[in-house]
Design a protein around this motif. Structure first.
Motif, PDB file in Angstrom:
ATOM      1  N   VAL A  96      27.172  37.107 -22.208  1.00 44.66           N
ATOM      2  CA  VAL A  96      27.028  38.382 -22.917  1.00 44.66           C
ATOM      3  C   VAL A  96      26.497  38.207 -24.339  1.00 44.66           C
ATOM      4  N   PRO A  97      27.111  37.357 -25.190  1.00 43.80           N
ATOM      5  CA  PRO A  97      26.577  37.229 -26.558  1.00 43.80           C
ATOM      6  C   PRO A  97      25.198  36.594 -26.612  1.00 43.80           C
ATOM      7  N   ILE A  98      24.863  35.757 -25.635  1.00 35.84           N
ATOM      8  CA  ILE A  98      23.533  35.147 -25.626  1.00 35.84           C
ATOM      9  C   ILE A  98      22.477  36.207 -25.342  1.00 35.84           C
ATOM     10  N   VAL A  99      22.760  37.065 -24.366  1.00 37.35           N
ATOM     11  CA  VAL A  99      21.824  38.142 -24.044  1.00 37.35           C
ATOM     12  C   VAL A  99      21.773  39.162 -25.174  1.00 37.35           C
ATOM     13  N   ALA A 100      22.924  39.467 -25.772  1.00 38.04           N
ATOM     14  CA  ALA A 100      22.988  40.465 -26.845  1.00 38.04           C
ATOM     15  C   ALA A 100      22.187  40.045 -28.065  1.00 38.04           C
ATOM     16  N   ALA A 101      22.012  38.727 -28.255  1.00 39.62           N
ATOM     17  CA  ALA A 101      21.245  38.251 -29.411  1.00 39.62           C
ATOM     18  C   ALA A 101      19.761  38.576 -29.287  1.00 39.62           C
ATOM     19  N   ARG A 102      19.303  38.852 -28.064  1.00 39.30           N
ATOM     20  CA  ARG A 102      17.918  39.270 -27.814  1.00 39.30           C
ATOM     21  C   ARG A 102      16.896  38.297 -28.395  1.00 39.30           C
ATOM     22  N   ARG A 103      17.026  37.052 -27.988  1.00 46.09           N
ATOM     23  CA  ARG A 103      16.105  36.029 -28.481  1.00 46.09           C
ATOM     24  C   ARG A 103      15.144  35.584 -27.389  1.00 46.09           C
ATOM     25  N   GLY A 104      14.436  36.561 -26.841  1.00 41.25           N
ATOM     26  CA  GLY A 104      13.342  36.292 -25.915  1.00 41.25           C
ATOM     27  C   GLY A 104      13.713  35.457 -24.723  1.00 41.25           C
ATOM     28  N   PRO A 105      13.033  34.316 -24.547  1.00 42.23           N
ATOM     29  CA  PRO A 105      13.217  33.488 -23.353  1.00 42.23           C
ATOM     30  C   PRO A 105      14.662  33.046 -23.137  1.00 42.23           C
ATOM     31  N   VAL A 106      15.395  32.797 -24.214  1.00 43.29           N
ATOM     32  CA  VAL A 106      16.786  32.355 -24.081  1.00 43.29           C
ATOM     33  C   VAL A 106      17.631  33.418 -23.399  1.00 43.29           C
ATOM     34  N   SER A 107      17.410  34.681 -23.777  1.00 49.00           N
ATOM     35  CA  SER A 107      18.151  35.777 -23.164  1.00 49.00           C
ATOM     36  C   SER A 107      17.806  35.911 -21.679  1.00 49.00           C
ATOM     37  N   VAL A 108      16.530  35.753 -21.347  1.00 52.38           N
ATOM     38  CA  VAL A 108      16.114  35.835 -19.938  1.00 52.38           C
ATOM     39  C   VAL A 108      16.758  34.710 -19.135  1.00 52.38           C
ATOM     40  N   LEU A 109      16.730  33.504 -19.682  1.00 56.03           N
ATOM     41  CA  LEU A 109      17.347  32.368 -19.002  1.00 56.03           C
ATOM     42  C   LEU A 109      18.853  32.581 -18.848  1.00 56.03           C
ATOM     43  N   ALA A 110      19.473  33.207 -19.867  1.00 56.14           N
ATOM     44  CA  ALA A 110      20.910  33.473 -19.796  1.00 56.14           C
ATOM     45  C   ALA A 110      21.219  34.449 -18.667  1.00 56.14           C
ATOM     46  N   LEU A 111      20.373  35.463 -18.501  1.00 54.46           N
ATOM     47  CA  LEU A 111      20.563  36.409 -17.397  1.00 54.46           C
ATOM     48  C   LEU A 111      20.444  35.705 -16.048  1.00 54.46           C
ATOM     49  N   LEU A 112      19.451  34.846 -15.908  1.00 53.43           N
ATOM     50  CA  LEU A 112      19.292  34.091 -14.667  1.00 53.43           C
ATOM     51  C   LEU A 112      20.492  33.183 -14.426  1.00 53.43           C
ATOM     52  N   ALA A 113      20.959  32.557 -15.509  1.00 50.11           N
ATOM     53  CA  ALA A 113      22.140  31.700 -15.390  1.00 50.11           C
ATOM     54  C   ALA A 113      23.359  32.509 -14.956  1.00 50.11           C
ATOM     55  N   GLY A 114      23.483  33.730 -15.507  1.00 47.66           N
ATOM     56  CA  GLY A 114      24.587  34.593 -15.117  1.00 47.66           C
ATOM     57  C   GLY A 114      24.559  34.900 -13.628  1.00 47.66           C
ATOM     58  N   GLY A 115      23.376  35.149 -13.101  1.00 49.81           N
ATOM     59  CA  GLY A 115      23.251  35.395 -11.668  1.00 49.81           C
ATOM     60  C   GLY A 115      23.676  34.196 -10.844  1.00 49.81           C
ATOM     61  N   VAL A 116      23.286  33.001 -11.291  1.00 47.37           N
ATOM     62  CA  VAL A 116      23.682  31.772 -10.592  1.00 47.37           C
ATOM     63  C   VAL A 116      25.194  31.585 -10.649  1.00 47.37           C
ATOM     64  N   LEU A 117      25.799  31.894 -11.809  1.00 46.87           N
ATOM     65  CA  LEU A 117      27.247  31.753 -11.960  1.00 46.87           C
ATOM     66  C   LEU A 117      27.991  32.684 -11.012  1.00 46.87           C
ATOM     67  N   VAL A 118      27.536  33.933 -10.931  1.00 51.87           N
ATOM     68  CA  VAL A 118      28.182  34.895 -10.032  1.00 51.87           C
ATOM     69  C   VAL A 118      28.026  34.454  -8.581  1.00 51.87           C
ATOM     70  N   ALA A 119      26.812  34.073  -8.208  1.00 54.09           N
ATOM     71  CA  ALA A 119      26.561  33.650  -6.823  1.00 54.09           C
ATOM     72  C   ALA A 119      27.358  32.400  -6.479  1.00 54.09           C
ATOM     73  N   GLY A 120      27.389  31.451  -7.405  1.00 56.95           N
ATOM     74  CA  GLY A 120      28.145  30.222  -7.162  1.00 56.95           C
ATOM     75  C   GLY A 120      29.628  30.485  -7.032  1.00 56.95           C
ATOM     76  N   ALA A 121      30.165  31.335  -7.917  1.00 55.80           N
ATOM     77  CA  ALA A 121      31.590  31.664  -7.843  1.00 55.80           C
ATOM     78  C   ALA A 121      31.915  32.393  -6.542  1.00 55.80           C
ATOM     79  N   ALA A 122      31.030  33.322  -6.130  1.00 60.96           N
ATOM     80  CA  ALA A 122      31.254  34.052  -4.877  1.00 60.96           C
ATOM     81  C   ALA A 122      31.230  33.103  -3.680  1.00 60.96           C
ATOM     82  N   ALA A 123      30.385  32.081  -3.760  1.00 56.00           N
ATOM     83  CA  ALA A 123      30.263  31.137  -2.645  1.00 56.00           C
ATOM     84  C   ALA A 123      31.486  30.244  -2.486  1.00 56.00           C
TER      85      ALA A 123
END
Length: 405
Positions: free
Chosen positions: A173-200
């Motif tokens: 959340v704070p990484i995306v909220a900082a709105r620092r371009g590519p880092v925020s996009v990568l953080a969103l992708l990482a969040g998706g991986v974290l959710v999928a991995g935890a669900a698995a």
């Protein structure tokens, strides 16, 4: 002139190394299992380099660590661990588990100090998310490519993996909220991986921990409801697609999880009762670090014939059984100190997204640890360290601009 510039750069090298080793310690913790597969001591390299560099920098500058109440609690807890280990020195697990406890206490104290000075808190949070995302990717790989019914990735137990992934998720959340371009996009992708991995992992404790963390983020107005709704919608679509593609595998995994879940309820109740019985019989110093494993068979009257040396599957009961009431109170005091420190940092103007995310991560650890023994994993200690470091940074005369935190 060139020589002078080079000299100044050399003077900053130890500080840069300190930052690099701190971030490496945090990032590599979630993939410790992969490191151990390469070499038995490789996982200890980054923390060792961090400790050596930290001592060298502080000795060079002749500057002691900035004091914080957490240092006193850490010191007292270390004394309890050492005294309990000394009293039970003859037990087979005492030395091994003492050697597990002490590095976490030392690394926590170091992380408090470096995060209050040289290392931006944001860098540690990014490192935690990055390392957990790699672990989440490993979880998905173990599920898809290796055919495991429950993802485990770099950890042997899927429940432990779920704890690590869920603890990192609020930090997105704070990484995306900082709105620092590519880092925020990568953080969103990482969040998706974290959710999928935890669900698995199909971990119920992980699901409860995630629910608690998200609820805190929403209640403290760090995660807007519309964003949460959109994220849930996307995840629901992806989950539906995955269920259609892998219907048979999912049905098999759910069936196995249902069987395991019913067994886990019974075994955990037995272990909790045994831990409580041990605490009642040894309230002062417990049965020593790692002693629950040694004493479980007797305390449970051999309730599990096929598992004689398990963990308690409850962090608090296990700490209490092994270190007694003083150890449990000091352990709870570490968590309480972090909570108070975070609230104080917020009142002083710390980055709200960062601190609340750390609080949500700590809450996830606290909830998940009701069903798991997670005292030997870094997320708990990292969140304690970061919360206390934020408190120091925003203290009188030591505050830095929010963007540096």
């Amino acid at each position: 002139m060139t020589t002078l510039v080079a000299a100044r750069r050399d003077l900053r090298l130890p500080e840069r190394s300190l930052c690099a080793f701190a971030c490496a310690t945090v990032a590599l913790a979630p993939v410790e299992g992969y490191l151990l597969a390469v070499h038995g001591q490789l996982a200890k390299l980054a923390p060792a380099l961090l400790a050596v560099t930290w001592v060298a920098v502080r000795v060079r500058d002749r500057v002691p660590p900035r004091p914080h109440p957490v240092h006193g609690v850490l010191a007292l807890f270390a004394v309890v661990v050492l005294v309990s280990a000394a009293v039970h020195a003859g037990e087979p697990y005492a030395l091994e588990y003492t050697q597990r406890w002490l590095p976490f206490l030392v690394v926590t104290a170091i992380l408090v100090d470096v995060a209050a000075r040289e290392v931006p808190i944001r860098s540690l949070l990014v490192s935690a998310v990055a390392g957990a995302a790699v672990a989440g990717g490993g979880a998905l790989y173990s599920l898809i490519a290796e055919g495991e019914s429950r993802a485990s990735g770099p950890l042997d137990d899927p429940n432990d993996l779920a704890h690590v992934l869920v603890a990192a998720l609020p930090l997105v959340v704070p990484i995306v909220a900082a709105r620092r371009g590519p880092v925020s996009v990568l953080a969103l992708l990482a969040g998706g991986v974290l959710v999928a991995g935890a669900a698995a992992t199909f971990s119920r404790g992980g699901g409860l921990a995630l629910t608690a963390a998200v609820a805190l983020l929403v209640l403290r107005k760090v995660l807007p409801l519309r964003v949460l709704a959109a994220a849930c919608g996307v995840l629901a679509v992806l989950a539906l697609g995955g269920a259609v593609v892998a219907e048979q595998e999912l049905a098999k995994a759910l069936q196995e999880k249902s069987f395991i879940a019913s067994t886990n309820v019974d075994t955990r109740e037995l272990r909790w009762q045994a831990a409580a019985r041990i605490l009642t019989e040894h309230p002062l110093l417990g049965v020593g670090p790692g002693g629950f494993r040694q004493e479980y068979a007797g305390a449970s009257h051999n309730a599990e014939v096929d598992e004689q040396t398990p963990v308690a599957h409850d962090m608090y009961l296990e700490v209490a059984a092994e270190l007694g009431l003083p150890g449990l109170l000091l352990f709870a005091g570490l968590i309480g100190t972090a909570v108070v420190a975070g609230e104080r940092a917020l009142r002083r103007g710390a980055d709200r997204h960062q601190v609340v995310a750390v609080q949500a991560s700590l809450l996830a650890v606290v909830v998940a640890s009701t069903f798991l023994s997670e005292q030997y994993y870094l997320p708990l200690w990292l969140m304690i360290a970061v919360a206390c470091a934020a408190d120091i940074r925003t203290g009188s005369g030591s505050a830095r601009p929010a963007r540096d935190q």
